[in-house]
Scaffold this motif. Structure first.
Motif, PDB file in Angstrom:
ATOM      1  N   PHE A 132       0.974  -1.042  -0.020  1.00 33.97           N
ATOM      2  CA  PHE A 132      -0.186   0.066   0.048  1.00 33.97           C
ATOM      3  C   PHE A 132       0.777   1.364   0.176  1.00 33.97           C
ATOM      4  CE2 PHE A 132      -2.467   3.422   1.718  1.00 33.97           C
ATOM      5  CZ  PHE A 132      -3.790   3.195   1.238  1.00 33.97           C
ATOM      6  N   GLU A 133       0.573   2.270  -0.809  1.00 29.82           N
ATOM      7  CA  GLU A 133       1.429   3.373  -0.937  1.00 29.82           C
ATOM      8  C   GLU A 133       0.340   4.341  -1.048  1.00 29.82           C
ATOM      9  OE1 GLU A 133       4.822   5.376  -3.737  1.00 29.82           O
ATOM     10  OE2 GLU A 133       3.908   3.711  -4.137  1.00 29.82           O
ATOM     11  N   THR A 134       0.451   5.463  -0.066  1.00 33.59           N
ATOM     12  CA  THR A 134      -0.086   6.754   0.066  1.00 33.59           C
ATOM     13  C   THR A 134      -0.010   7.634  -1.064  1.00 33.59           C
ATOM     14  OG1 THR A 134       1.490   8.168   1.341  1.00 33.59           O
ATOM     15  CG2 THR A 134      -0.036   6.627   2.643  1.00 33.59           C
ATOM     16  N   SER A 135      -0.827   8.553  -1.266  1.00 33.72           N
ATOM     17  CA  SER A 135      -0.970   9.406  -2.298  1.00 33.72           C
ATOM     18  C   SER A 135      -0.077  10.706  -2.140  1.00 33.72           C
ATOM     19  CB  SER A 135      -2.362   9.779  -2.703  1.00 33.72           C
ATOM     20  OG  SER A 135      -2.896   8.673  -3.333  1.00 33.72           O
ATOM     21  N   GLU A 136       0.570  11.203  -2.886  1.00 33.79           N
ATOM     22  CA  GLU A 136       1.314  12.435  -2.782  1.00 33.79           C
ATOM     23  C   GLU A 136       0.211  13.684  -2.631  1.00 33.79           C
ATOM     24  OE1 GLU A 136       4.437  14.901  -2.638  1.00 33.79           O
ATOM     25  OE2 GLU A 136       4.896  13.062  -3.726  1.00 33.79           O
ATOM     26  N   GLY A 137       0.751  14.492  -1.368  1.00 34.62           N
ATOM     27  CA  GLY A 137       0.062  15.420  -0.845  1.00 34.62           C
ATOM     28  C   GLY A 137      -1.037  15.161  -0.057  1.00 34.62           C
ATOM     29  N   THR A 138      -1.445  13.905   0.073  1.00 39.04           N
ATOM     30  CA  THR A 138      -2.221  13.663   1.272  1.00 39.04           C
ATOM     31  C   THR A 138      -1.601  13.179   2.582  1.00 39.04           C
ATOM     32  OG1 THR A 138      -2.163  11.254   0.683  1.00 39.04           O
ATOM     33  CG2 THR A 138      -4.171  12.649  -0.294  1.00 39.04           C
ATOM     34  N   VAL A 139      -2.338  13.473   3.892  1.00 38.43           N
ATOM     35  CA  VAL A 139      -1.635  13.327   4.963  1.00 38.43           C
ATOM     36  C   VAL A 139      -1.676  12.024   5.632  1.00 38.43           C
ATOM     37  CG1 VAL A 139      -1.737  14.447   7.175  1.00 38.43           C
ATOM     38  CG2 VAL A 139      -2.464  15.846   5.366  1.00 38.43           C
ATOM     39  N   VAL A 140      -0.456  11.577   6.201  1.00 38.60           N
ATOM     40  CA  VAL A 140      -0.411  10.485   6.922  1.00 38.60           C
ATOM     41  C   VAL A 140       0.041  10.908   8.308  1.00 38.60           C
ATOM     42  CG1 VAL A 140       0.611   8.247   7.140  1.00 38.60           C
ATOM     43  CG2 VAL A 140       0.312   9.265   4.733  1.00 38.60           C
ATOM     44  N   THR A 141      -0.883  10.184   9.606  1.00 42.84           N
ATOM     45  CA  THR A 141      -0.641  10.710  10.892  1.00 42.84           C
ATOM     46  C   THR A 141      -0.042   9.451  11.521  1.00 42.84           C
ATOM     47  OG1 THR A 141      -2.624  12.411  10.548  1.00 42.84           O
ATOM     48  CG2 THR A 141      -1.864  11.463  12.774  1.00 42.84           C
ATOM     49  N   PHE A 142       0.904  10.083  12.181  1.00 40.06           N
ATOM     50  CA  PHE A 142       1.718   9.116  13.313  1.00 40.06           C
ATOM     51  C   PHE A 142       1.542   9.441  14.708  1.00 40.06           C
ATOM     52  CE2 PHE A 142       3.890   8.168   9.348  1.00 40.06           C
ATOM     53  CZ  PHE A 142       4.512   7.045   9.512  1.00 40.06           C
ATOM     54  N   SER A 143       0.989   8.589  15.455  1.00 43.08           N
ATOM     55  CA  SER A 143       0.250   9.028  16.733  1.00 43.08           C
ATOM     56  C   SER A 143       0.892   8.045  17.714  1.00 43.08           C
ATOM     57  CB  SER A 143      -1.087   9.364  16.791  1.00 43.08           C
ATOM     58  OG  SER A 143      -1.568  10.188  15.893  1.00 43.08           O
ATOM     59  N   LEU A 144       1.246   8.395  18.876  1.00 43.94           N
ATOM     60  CA  LEU A 144       1.504   7.596  20.134  1.00 43.94           C
ATOM     61  C   LEU A 144       0.254   7.000  20.746  1.00 43.94           C
ATOM     62  CD1 LEU A 144       3.986   6.645  21.826  1.00 43.94           C
ATOM     63  CD2 LEU A 144       3.444   8.537  23.210  1.00 43.94           C
ATOM     64  N   CYS A 145       0.104   5.687  20.844  1.00 47.06           N
ATOM     65  CA  CYS A 145      -1.006   4.863  21.227  1.00 47.06           C
ATOM     66  C   CYS A 145      -0.572   3.767  22.004  1.00 47.06           C
ATOM     67  CB  CYS A 145      -1.952   4.626  19.979  1.00 47.06           C
ATOM     68  SG  CYS A 145      -1.217   3.389  19.161  1.00 47.06           S
TER      69      CYS A 145
END
Length: 585
Positions: A132-145
């Motif tokens: 799976f690859e995210t699209s250029e310009g869209t936001v991926v979020t990394f959060s502590l959980c």
């Protein structure tokens, strides 16, 4: 007075009543045959042609990948057939043409395409790998959980502990590497480290292709510590949870790639609910996670982990097989044997005759004994030292062996120095070889006590059954349409008769005791003193049990050979001959 001496001709009669098999050496027993075509050991010691084969109406220029599970399966012109029915959703381009199948549970794995078929639910089929690859310009979020995906909120971070903390306050200590998440305890008045921390990666549909505890590789992350191999602790359609630590929420808009890959492997087998493979390029041996052929990079320190190890031997891998509960990986000069039930496994190396390069399909088990084509001939192997069983081939050299098993027999098709493909059959119980015909067999597969094979049939390939007489069951509903082979020509040429007698000889009254049906044909040829010329001395039509007698006398000769040639069902019980011996000149 001297009287003349009368010299009596030494007469004798010799009988061959037990026939052996194929033997291409210069000096062979008189009941063996120097050359054969389409002969069998089924009625040994009685001489007999083989049974007819069955030819199925399954053919194609790209017919390959023969395999057996609950039903027979194969690939024809880019389509997978299982139980005679085309499987939708899976297609196979012409390059590479040859596929290798591995079975684990209900799954049929197909390499090098790295796809699978669930034979209990064909709709559940697809790729063993995922990406799976995210699209250029869209936001991926990394959060502590936490491990269940709930986010940590209102936590602090810094090089030093916060002042005046309250009970259960959270602090990411950035003074250590890697950072640590700590929680304040009023009871002890200290910050206690939380042993396991997780990061939630959020993006639409990012988790759909993956499963919990998949071993994945992350690349493209702007934070370098999140590039590499990770275990998916949990997942949802729109998130993945991995082990990690963050001091604050992190976002990026550059593409992020998540992938679950299989290593590139040359040979495969299943053992202990794992699929095993090897790579000559990296000189490594691998196995998948227990019961999970999709995961080859899952290393959690538990018994179900994947496994990988490098070996120190030289040369390419030449074959792999599961035998007596062990996995064997062959090279031409050694075998690597895998011991153990869970990682870390033990790899034992024995420097013995291995599998000849290009003959990986010769690895076949017959009655608990493993057979294969080594660089020096066919050998049998029971876990110790390999034992040669190919002395009967004399100085003939063969390569590119493909083999199958049917009851007590080892069928092997090999290429000779003239680039001809020839099928030989070894009977383990009777310890004899027989030569069948020049047929270009690509692969064998034993299924429901029957032996199937794919062979060239003119300009195309066709599916066959090796034995139409001793077949098991019927094929209706599984393979549409078949015909029994027409009567075929068979022949057998003896070795040299008479080498043990130095005198010149006359042979007379050759008598053959036999039985035949339906007008079977028999022709008998002689060759004298190895002059290369075969002379036909008899031709017969056989419809009953009895004898055929060649009541003539051969020319005076040092030795002779006989060739039997025929068509149809004949069984020969004995051959007798009368010999008149004269002088040595």
């Amino acid at each position: 007075m001297l009287k003349p001496t009368i010299e009596y001709i030494n007469k004798s009669e010799e009988l061959i009543s037990s026939f052996s098999g194929y033997n291409k050496n210069l000096k062979i027993p008189e009941n063996s045959f120097y050359d054969e075509e389409n002969i069998t050991s089924d009625f040994s010691p009685v001489f007999s042609p083989r049974n007819k084969r069955i030819k199925f109406n399954v053919s194609g220029e790209r017919l390959h990948g023969l395999f057996s599970k609950a039903s027979i399966c194969y690939i024809n012109n880019g389509v997978l057939y299982y139980g005679g029915q085309a499987v939708s959703g899976l297609s196979f381009p012409d390059i590479p043409a040859e596929r290798k199948f591995v079975s684990i549970g209900a799954y049929l794995l197909i390499f090098p395409d790295k796809v699978y078929l669930n034979t209990n639910n064909p709709a559940d089929s697809g790729s063993l790998e995922a990406e799976f690859e995210t699209s250029e310009g869209t936001v991926v979020t990394f959060s502590l959980c936490r491990s269940d995906g709930t986010l940590y909120e209102n936590y602090m971070f810094g090089n030093s502990a916060p002042e005046s903390p309250q009970n259960n306050d959270l602090w990411v200590d950035t003074s250590v590497t890697p950072n640590e998440l700590k929680q304040y305890s009023e009871a002890t008045e200290s910050w206690v480290s939380i042993a396991s921390t997780y990061v939630k990666i959020s993006y639409s549909n990012i988790g759909k292709a993956f499963g919990q505890y998949d071993g994945v590789t992350i690349s493209g992350c702007e934070r370098g510590d999140f590039n590499g191999a990770f275990i998916v602790a949990d997942k949802g359609d729109d998130y993945l949870i991995i082990s990690g630590i963050l001091n604050e929420v992190f976002k990026q808009v550059t593409p992020l790639k998540i992938s679950r890959k299989l290593p590139q492997m040359d040979f495969f087998c299943e053992n202990g609910n794992r699929v095993w493979g090897c790579s000559s390029e990296t000189n490594e041996i691998f196995c998948c996670k227990l019961g999970d052929p999709k995961n080859w990079n899952c290393f959690m320190g538990i018994a179900s982990d994947s496994y990988a190890v490098s070996v120190g031997t030289d040369g390419e891998f030449t074959g792999a097989v599961s035998y007596k509960g062990y996995v064997l990986f062959f090279k031409e000069n050694c075998v690597h044997k895998i011991y153990g039930f869970n990682p870390p496994f033990t790899v034992n190396t024995s420097y013995i005759r291995g599998v000849q390069k290009g003959s990986e399909k010769s690895l076949v088990t017959v009655n608990e004994t493993l057979y294969y084509k080594s660089p020096n001939g066919i050998v049998l192997y029971d876990g110790g030292l390999p034992i040669s069983i190919s002395e009967v081939f004399g100085t003939d050299y063969y390569f590119n062996a493909v083999a199958g098993a049917l009851r007590d027999k080892y069928y092997v098709c090999m290429t000779n120095k003239d680039n001809e493909r020839i099928l030989f059959v070894y009977d383990e119980v009777k310890n004899v070889w027989h030569k069948e015909d020049k047929i270009d067999i690509k692969e064998f597969r034993n299924h429901n006590c029957n032996l199937y094979f794919i062979a060239n049939d003119g300009e195309t390939k066709r599916l066959y059954l090796a034995d139409s007489v001793n077949k098991y069951g019927n094929f209706s509903g599984e393979l549409s349409g078949c015909t029994v082979e027409d009567d075929f020509t068979w022949s057998a040429e003896t070795g040299i008769w008479g080498l043990s007698l130095p005198e010149k000889k006359y042979y007379s009254n050759i008598n053959i005791r036999l039985t035949g049906e339906n007008g079977a044909e028999l022709k008998v040829y002689f060759q004298f003193n190895s002059n290369g010329e075969w002379v036909k001395k008899g031709e017969f039509i056989i419809n009953k049990t009895g004898s055929v007698n060649l009541a003539f006398q051969t020319p005076r000769c040092d030795h002779l050979k006989i060739k039997l040639e025929g068509k149809g069902e004949i069984k020969i019980f004995s051959i007798s001959r009368k010999i008149e011996r004269g002088s040595e000149k």
